[in-house]
Design an enzyme around this catalytic site. Structure first.
Site, PDB file in Angstrom:
ATOM      1  CE1 TYR A   1     -21.756  13.161 -16.390  1.00  0.00           C
ATOM      2  CE2 TYR A   1     -19.823  14.250 -17.293  1.00  0.00           C
ATOM      3  CZ  TYR A   1     -21.126  14.307 -16.853  1.00  0.00           C
ATOM      4  OH  TYR A   1     -21.799  15.501 -16.864  1.00  0.00           O
TER       5      TYR A   1
ATOM      6  CG  HIS B   1     -21.030  12.116 -20.301  1.00  0.00           C
ATOM      7  ND1 HIS B   1     -22.258  12.486 -19.819  1.00  0.00           N
ATOM      8  CD2 HIS B   1     -20.423  13.273 -20.673  1.00  0.00           C
ATOM      9  CE1 HIS B   1     -22.392  13.803 -19.900  1.00  0.00           C
ATOM     10  NE2 HIS B   1     -21.283  14.291 -20.425  1.00  0.00           N
TER      11      HIS B   1
ATOM     12  CB  CYS C   1     -19.863  16.646 -24.502  1.00  0.00           C
ATOM     13  SG  CYS C   1     -19.753  16.587 -22.707  1.00  0.00           S
TER      14      CYS C   1
END
Length: 424
Positions: A245, A195, A165
């Site tokens: 997130y 996240h 990511c």
């Protein structure tokens, strides 16, 4: 080297190509194959990628095909960046959350759950093809929800897999700008799940800078005009910087209120960005990445992806924050679960660096979300309807027991034709 990109028609692809161009001599890169069932989109994106490579005299060629099995022959790395159902499915996920007064988002809550169910069977099909056609290849997964998809492939795919990511490299770059130092001097200990992670320690040029970074971040939040920013006092209590997130977990009522205000879904925003990007990519005179790509949200994707491939290829044992099996690195999580953590990466793959146990405030949420992920994998792999509803119940952003069956039926209706077959 041969790299195969599944989802080659993605508007992110030129970002990846840029990173590969920069490192092509080190990688001895000969071929990049872009694979996508949407032939028109593949033609537009792929032609632009070919122009980028030609303009840079990069020394490798870009091939375009809808035939995944053809592309996989002799592959060294397989990059997955696909979206089952396209942006319309993402839009439907967000609306699903709004209908049930739940968080509607791409990778968390009920939207992330629906996306995982659509995605995991395809990811495992790709792994099956790799076992048969390219058993020597490594799968690099960028498809969201990245940690959950990587978990499924690690358990059931039978191929080496690493998830990536761009959040960690974005955080590293932001801290580097904050302190006016080169990014390479900044090391972040970002731990948890994809996240769902926290930066607990930061060093700059080998010196502990955690307190200074936290103080600077708190000061930034005090002047942040975003109504959904973290409260400064939260950061002081956590003594860590949460992933952006985590606002879905820490600020749930505010998120739902924003959804109910009539704000467009993120999918609607992205569809507009992608429409403009594809128009730019179709311009035969365009040979370098347009600035509009930064609106897409993929900042430093190319840097992270190409650097990871370089470490795997050269064995430089550089440190990357990636998704891989824990293997004891975070002592109070199971060894066999996929975590997101700093790893040394070399020819042996990604080796997590041992860190301190997760503090209770991090550990509790991490374990609950990991339990949700494992139930989601079970549901997707076995077509187990009870596991699906238990996953929704276990998700901290999911429905209550009184609503879980209605939400599940809505997910099936909304995703008709895109989910595996389920049985009670």
């Amino acid at each position: 080297m041969k790299i195969v990109v599944i989802g080659g028609g993605s508007t992110y692809t030129p970002e990846l190509i840029k990173g590969l161009i920069a490192r092509s001599p080190i990688l001895n890169l000969h071929e990049v194959w872009l694979v996508d069932p949407d032939e028109e989109r593949l033609r537009i994106v792929g032609s632009f990628a070919q122009r980028m490579v030609s303009h840079a005299n990069a020394g490798f060629r870009v091939e375009l095909t809808a035939d995944r099995q053809l592309a996989l022959e002799d592959a060294d790395y397989v990059v997955t960046q696909f979206r089952v159902g396209g942006q319309q499915a993402r839009h439907n996920d967000e609306l699903l959350g709004r209908r049930h007064r739940l968080v509607g988002q791409e990778t968390t809550g009920v939207g992330g759950f629906a996306k995982a169910l659509r995605t995991i069977p395809v990811a495992l099909d790709i792994a099956r093809d790799m076992r048969a056609i390219a058993p020597q290849a490594i799968l690099l997964n960028f498809t969201n929800p990245a940690g959950l998809v990587t978990e499924a492939v690690a358990r059931h795919g039978g191929v080496p897999v690493i998830g990536l990511c761009n959040n960690a490299i974005n955080a590293q770059r932001a801290i580097a700008r904050m302190f006016n130092v080169p990014p390479e001097q900044v090391f972040i200990e970002q731990v948890g799940l994809n996240h769902l992670n926290w930066i607990r320690h930061v060093t700059i040029n080998g010196e502990d800078a955690t307190d200074a970074v936290l103080e600077a971040y708190v000061e930034h939040l005090r002047h942040d005009e975003d109504p959904l920013h973290f409260p400064p006092r939260l950061i002081q209590m956590l003594r860590a910087i949460p992933s952006s997130y985590l606002r879905y977990f820490y600020l749930t009522p505010q998120i739902i209120a924003q959804q109910e205000s009539g704000a467009p879904t993120r999918a609607e925003v992205v569809m507009d960005v992608e429409r403009r990007l594809l128009a730019r990519y179709a311009d035969p005179t365009l040979r370098e990445m347009p600035p509009e790509l930064m609106e897409r949200g993929g900042a430093y994707y190319s840097t992270a992806a190409a650097a990871l491939i370089e470490s795997l290829h050269t064995g430089d044992n550089a440190i990357h924050v990636v998704n891989t099996r824990n293997n004891g690195a975070i002592p109070n999580l199971d060894d066999d679960v996929v975590v997101e953590a700093p790893c040394t990466v070399g020819k042996q793959g990604a080796m997590p660096i041992p860190v301190a146990p997760l503090e209770p405030v991090f550990h509790g949420l991490t374990c609950q979300v990991k339990a949700y992920e494992l139930l989601t994998v079970k549901a997707a792999v076995e077509g187990d309807e009870d596991a699906a509803m238990l996953a929704l119940l276990t998700n901290p952003l999911g429905p209550t027991a009184a609503r879980v069956e209605a939400v599940w039926e809505d997910i099936k209706r909304t995703n008709q034709g895109l989910l595996p077959t389920f049985e009670r």
